[in-house]
Design a protein around this motif. Structure first.
Motif, mmCIF file in Angstrom:
data_model
loop_
_atom_site.group_PDB
_atom_site.id
_atom_site.type_symbol
_atom_site.label_atom_id
_atom_site.label_comp_id
_atom_site.label_asym_id
_atom_site.label_seq_id
_atom_site.Cartn_x
_atom_site.Cartn_y
_atom_site.Cartn_z
ATOM 1 N N GLU A 1 0.836 -1.206 0.000
ATOM 2 C CA GLU A 1 0.000 0.000 0.000
ATOM 3 C C GLU A 1 0.871 1.256 0.000
ATOM 4 N N ALA A 2 1.894 1.281 0.840
ATOM 5 C CA ALA A 2 2.795 2.436 0.890
ATOM 6 C C ALA A 2 3.493 2.639 -0.456
ATOM 7 N N ALA A 3 3.893 1.558 -1.090
ATOM 8 C CA ALA A 3 4.542 1.663 -2.403
ATOM 9 C C ALA A 3 3.586 2.261 -3.428
ATOM 10 N N ALA A 4 2.337 1.790 -3.425
ATOM 11 C CA ALA A 4 1.356 2.330 -4.376
ATOM 12 C C ALA A 4 1.107 3.812 -4.117
ATOM 13 N N ARG A 5 1.016 4.182 -2.854
ATOM 14 C CA ARG A 5 0.811 5.601 -2.525
ATOM 15 C C ARG A 5 1.993 6.454 -2.973
ATOM 16 N N SER A 6 3.195 5.896 -2.924
ATOM 17 C CA SER A 6 4.395 6.656 -3.306
ATOM 18 C C SER A 6 4.448 6.936 -4.803
ATOM 19 N N ILE A 7 3.708 6.170 -5.575
ATOM 20 C CA ILE A 7 3.701 6.371 -7.023
ATOM 21 C C ILE A 7 3.052 7.705 -7.366
ATOM 22 N N GLY A 8 2.030 8.085 -6.616
ATOM 23 C CA GLY A 8 1.318 9.337 -6.854
ATOM 24 C C GLY A 8 0.181 9.142 -7.829
ATOM 25 N N ASN A 9 -0.913 9.832 -7.569
ATOM 26 C CA ASN A 9 -2.109 9.796 -8.416
ATOM 27 C C ASN A 9 -2.674 8.392 -8.581
ATOM 28 N N ILE A 10 -2.547 7.566 -7.559
ATOM 29 C CA ILE A 10 -3.111 6.218 -7.577
ATOM 30 C C ILE A 10 -4.234 6.173 -6.548
#
Length: 174
Positions: free
Chosen positions: A115-124
């Protein structure tokens, strides 16, 4: 034991071999990660090579956890959608924790790191994943905040006469 998570690690032969061994161990323990036991490294290698090619092209992100001894203990891949109307969510796939670590909370750590990795991508806005029915995975992912949003009865043929549901789960990030 503490796991150390790394997003987008350098993929060298050691990491590749570690992921390959993890995938085989998980598969041979009955894990639902695309294979049915018994499976060997040579069976899995082409699928891993395809995953890592996606990482090299930049359309896929790799999250790896190492245990205190430096061994690959868990992975998750995140891939971007290519359709212009679906750029706001990512797929998580080949989510796995080594069998010797299962049932000890490391799966939840992996999902939190995913989840943290996906949030770090931005605009997800969300993470989607699919899982094989019949393993209780839906309950595990639900306990991590995912909601079941689709199910194809018998969508996965494990063996002749052994069909499992293909379950789609979603974690909203907003």
């Amino acid at each position: 034991m503490t796991l150390t998570f790394t997003l987008d690690p350098v993929v060298d032969p050691s990491l590749r071999d570690g992921i390959l061994a993890l995938w085989a161990d998980v598969s041979n323990a009955g894990g639902a990660v695309g294979f049915v036991p018994p499976v060997g490294l040579d069976d899995i290698r082409p699928a891993l090579d395809e995953h890592l090619a996606g990482v090299a092209r930049g359309g896929c992100r790799l999250l790896v956890a190492h245990d205190e001894g430096g061994e690959v203990a868990a992975t998750a891949f995140l891939t971007h959608n290519t359709h212009r109307l679906q750029l706001h969510w990512v797929w998580a796939y080949t989510v796995m924790v080594h069998p010797r670590l299962q049932g000890k909370g490391y799966g939840r750590e992996l999902m939190a790191a995913t989840e943290a990795a996906a949030r770090s991508i931005g605009n997800i806005d969300a993470i989607r994943l699919t899982c094989r029915g019949g393993h209780g995975l839906e309950r595990f992912y639900a306990s991590c905040g995912y909601k079941e949003v689709g199910r194809v009865p018998g969508g996965i043929r494990v063996a002749p006469g052994d069909d499992r549901d293909d379950v789609t789960m979603l974690l909203p990030l907003y």
